[in-house]
Design a protein around this motif. Structure first.
Motif, PDB file in Angstrom:
ATOM      1  N   LYS A 204       0.839  -1.198   0.000  1.00 42.91           N
ATOM      2  CA  LYS A 204       0.000   0.000   0.000  1.00 42.91           C
ATOM      3  C   LYS A 204       0.877   1.252   0.000  1.00 42.91           C
ATOM      4  CE  LYS A 204      -3.546   2.335   2.782  1.00 42.91           C
ATOM      5  NZ  LYS A 204      -4.402   2.228   3.981  1.00 42.91           N
ATOM      6  N   ARG A 205       0.651   2.109  -1.001  1.00 45.71           N
ATOM      7  CA  ARG A 205       1.451   3.324  -1.147  1.00 45.71           C
ATOM      8  C   ARG A 205       0.659   4.589  -0.840  1.00 45.71           C
ATOM      9  NH1 ARG A 205       3.291   3.155  -7.114  1.00 45.71           N
ATOM     10  NH2 ARG A 205       4.893   4.643  -6.465  1.00 45.71           N
ATOM     11  N   GLY A 235      -0.817   0.504  -6.080  1.00 44.36           N
ATOM     12  CA  GLY A 235      -0.682   0.432  -4.630  1.00 44.36           C
ATOM     13  C   GLY A 235      -1.572   1.373  -3.856  1.00 44.36           C
ATOM     14  N   CYS A 236      -2.706   1.756  -4.442  1.00 47.32           N
ATOM     15  CA  CYS A 236      -3.613   2.685  -3.760  1.00 47.32           C
ATOM     16  C   CYS A 236      -4.839   1.960  -3.216  1.00 47.32           C
ATOM     17  CB  CYS A 236      -4.081   3.781  -4.713  1.00 47.32           C
ATOM     18  SG  CYS A 236      -2.763   4.842  -5.320  1.00 47.32           S
ATOM     19  N   LEU A 322       3.044  10.193  -7.764  1.00 51.99           N
ATOM     20  CA  LEU A 322       3.243   8.991  -6.955  1.00 51.99           C
ATOM     21  C   LEU A 322       4.422   8.173  -7.468  1.00 51.99           C
ATOM     22  CD1 LEU A 322       2.011   7.145  -4.667  1.00 51.99           C
ATOM     23  CD2 LEU A 322       0.732   6.005  -6.500  1.00 51.99           C
TER      24      LEU A 322
END
Length: 448
Positions: A204-205, A235-236, A322
């Protein structure tokens, strides 16, 4: 020899203000800082970028000419006559002039309040028709209503009857506004029906809110779903608040300021900005409206609004900040990119969509002539000014065909529908998509 107190020229004549300006000047004075008019130095560099001036060659249809007209009305030197109203109505509010202007004139902050004032004080026969008012204020801003209204069309498309109806000429019996609407409807897909929270794929980013929009989600639900998948792939964790509403642009730009502000407040409540890294938008017009909330909201609401606006990101803008994960599935196609006005001019986002497209294996990106010239969609302009909209749409399609691309990508629903209409009317094989649709294909589409 003249005496020292002798005037060198005749004194200027005193000009009496016009008796009836035709708009509420007091209302306008509360919303327009007069210094914005004075920023224009009349250099004319804006004219070549203005779609209506390019088409008509009429100075009154240029940003410089319109600023002069608006300032003259504000000063009481000119009334809002039918001729003045016509020149201002013809403006697309594309804001290409802001990009071209060396003095930084904020043209949108002039024309938008003026258009609202003109609609609020429109004489009989001017402004929106009753049918247009119903469509713009009571249908388009509500995705569920749009979906319900389009359900018969979707069913007719599935059984192949819509083309038959079109060829039969029956649609010519519809009122002009409904004819234009029917011509804009794409091949409709099943509703997106996203859950309230979608998990990130891989580490998860970020945690982001996803704005669905009204016409966007109803007309192109596949793009809504693709946007969510692309964010997940990067990764959202994606949050889709149930309380969100239309951004308010349709109401605001058609003269209904109060309902637009109420819709804005609903969105301020729906998205918990303290729990989100960004609020992601995939429609340029909605993103520009969101980023302009501080300009239209009352001063006492500016603090909350500024915190909301700070989180607003176009999907291409967000992904590039991102750091996008490189896609691996080839998309073997020649693609050209059309700059949506409210992305490139209102938000100054140009490179990010092209950078994302450039990451896709097999995709060849070719330039588009007059890429930043409006396609004629301009929100609801294609319903209120169909003739000029069609002229600009044909001009855009000429350039798309000259580019030799199989696919044209654009980051705004209005542009997508406008270009798709031109494609259908010409019988062209070109496909029009959002850049995120192509990125989704390159990530494997629905393969999760």
């Amino acid at each position: 020899m003249r005496t020292i107190d002798q005037p060198t020229h005749a004194p200027a004549a005193v000009v009496e203000p016009v008796a009836n300006p035709g708009v509420d000047l007091a209302w306008l004075a509360e919303r327009i800082d007069y210094s914005l008019f004075q920023q224009c130095i009349h250099c004319g560099l804006c004219t070549a970028s203005c779609p209506t001036y390019v088409e008509t060659s009429d100075e009154n249809d240029s940003p410089r000419g319109r600023i002069y007209l608006m300032r003259s009305v504000t000063d009481g030197r000119l009334a809002m006559s039918p001729e003045v109203r016509r020149h201002l109505d013809l403006c697309l509010d594309c804001r290409a002039c802001e990009t071209a202007c060396p003095s930084g004139v904020q043209y949108g902050k002039l024309i938008e309040p003026y258009k609202i004032a003109m609609l609020q004080d429109a004489p009989t026969g001017a402004g929106l028709s009753p049918l247009q008012r119903v469509i713009l204020h009571h249908l388009f801003p509500y995705a569920n209503r749009v979906r319900a209204a389009l359900l018969p069309v979707r069913l007719l498309q599935k059984v192949g009857l819509m083309r038959l109806i079109g060829r039969s000429g029956l649609t010519k019996l519809l009122p002009p506004t409904l004819r234009n609407m029917e011509a804009m409807v794409p091949e409709l897909q099943a509703p997106s029906r996203l859950p309230e929270v979608l998990p990130a794929i891989g580490p998860k980013r970020a945690r982001v809110g996803l704005f669905l929009g009204c016409v966007t989600d109803a007309m192109t639900p596949q793009t809504t779903a693709a946007t969510a998948r692309v964010l997940q792939r990067n990764g959202c964790e994606v949050v889709v608040p149930r309380g969100q509403a239309c951004c308010g642009a349709i109401h605001y730009h058609s003269g209904a300021e109060a309902p637009a502000l109420e819709l804005a407040r609903r969105n301020l409540e729906a998205f918990d900005v303290d729990e989100l890294d960004a609020i992601v938008i995939n429609a340029a017009g909605c993103g520009a409206m969101f980023k302009g909330y501080e300009h239209i909201m009352p001063p006492e609401e500016h603090e909350r609004t500024s915190r909301f606006v700070a989180k607003i990101k176009d999907v291409s803008e967000f992904l590039m900040s991102l750091g996008p994960i490189a896609p691996t599935h080839p998309v073997d196609a020649t693609v050209t990119y059309h700059d949506a006005c409210h992305l490139c001019h209102a938000q100054q986002i140009r490179n990010q969509p092209r950078q994302l497209l450039g990451m896709i294996p097999g995709l060849k990106l070719v330039p588009l002539a007059e890429s930043e010239l409006c396609c004629g969609a301009a929100g609801t302009y294609n319903l209120t000014e169909p003739e000029m909209s069609a002229r600009l749409g044909r001009r855009k399609m000429d350039n798309i065909e000259a580019a030799g691309a199989a696919i044209v990508a654009s980051g705004n629903i209005g542009c997508t529908l406008q270009i798709a209409r031109q494609i259908r009317e010409r019988g062209s094989a070109v496909e029009v998509v959002h850049p995120v649709d192509l990125l989704d294909r390159a990530y494997g589409g629905g393969e999760v």
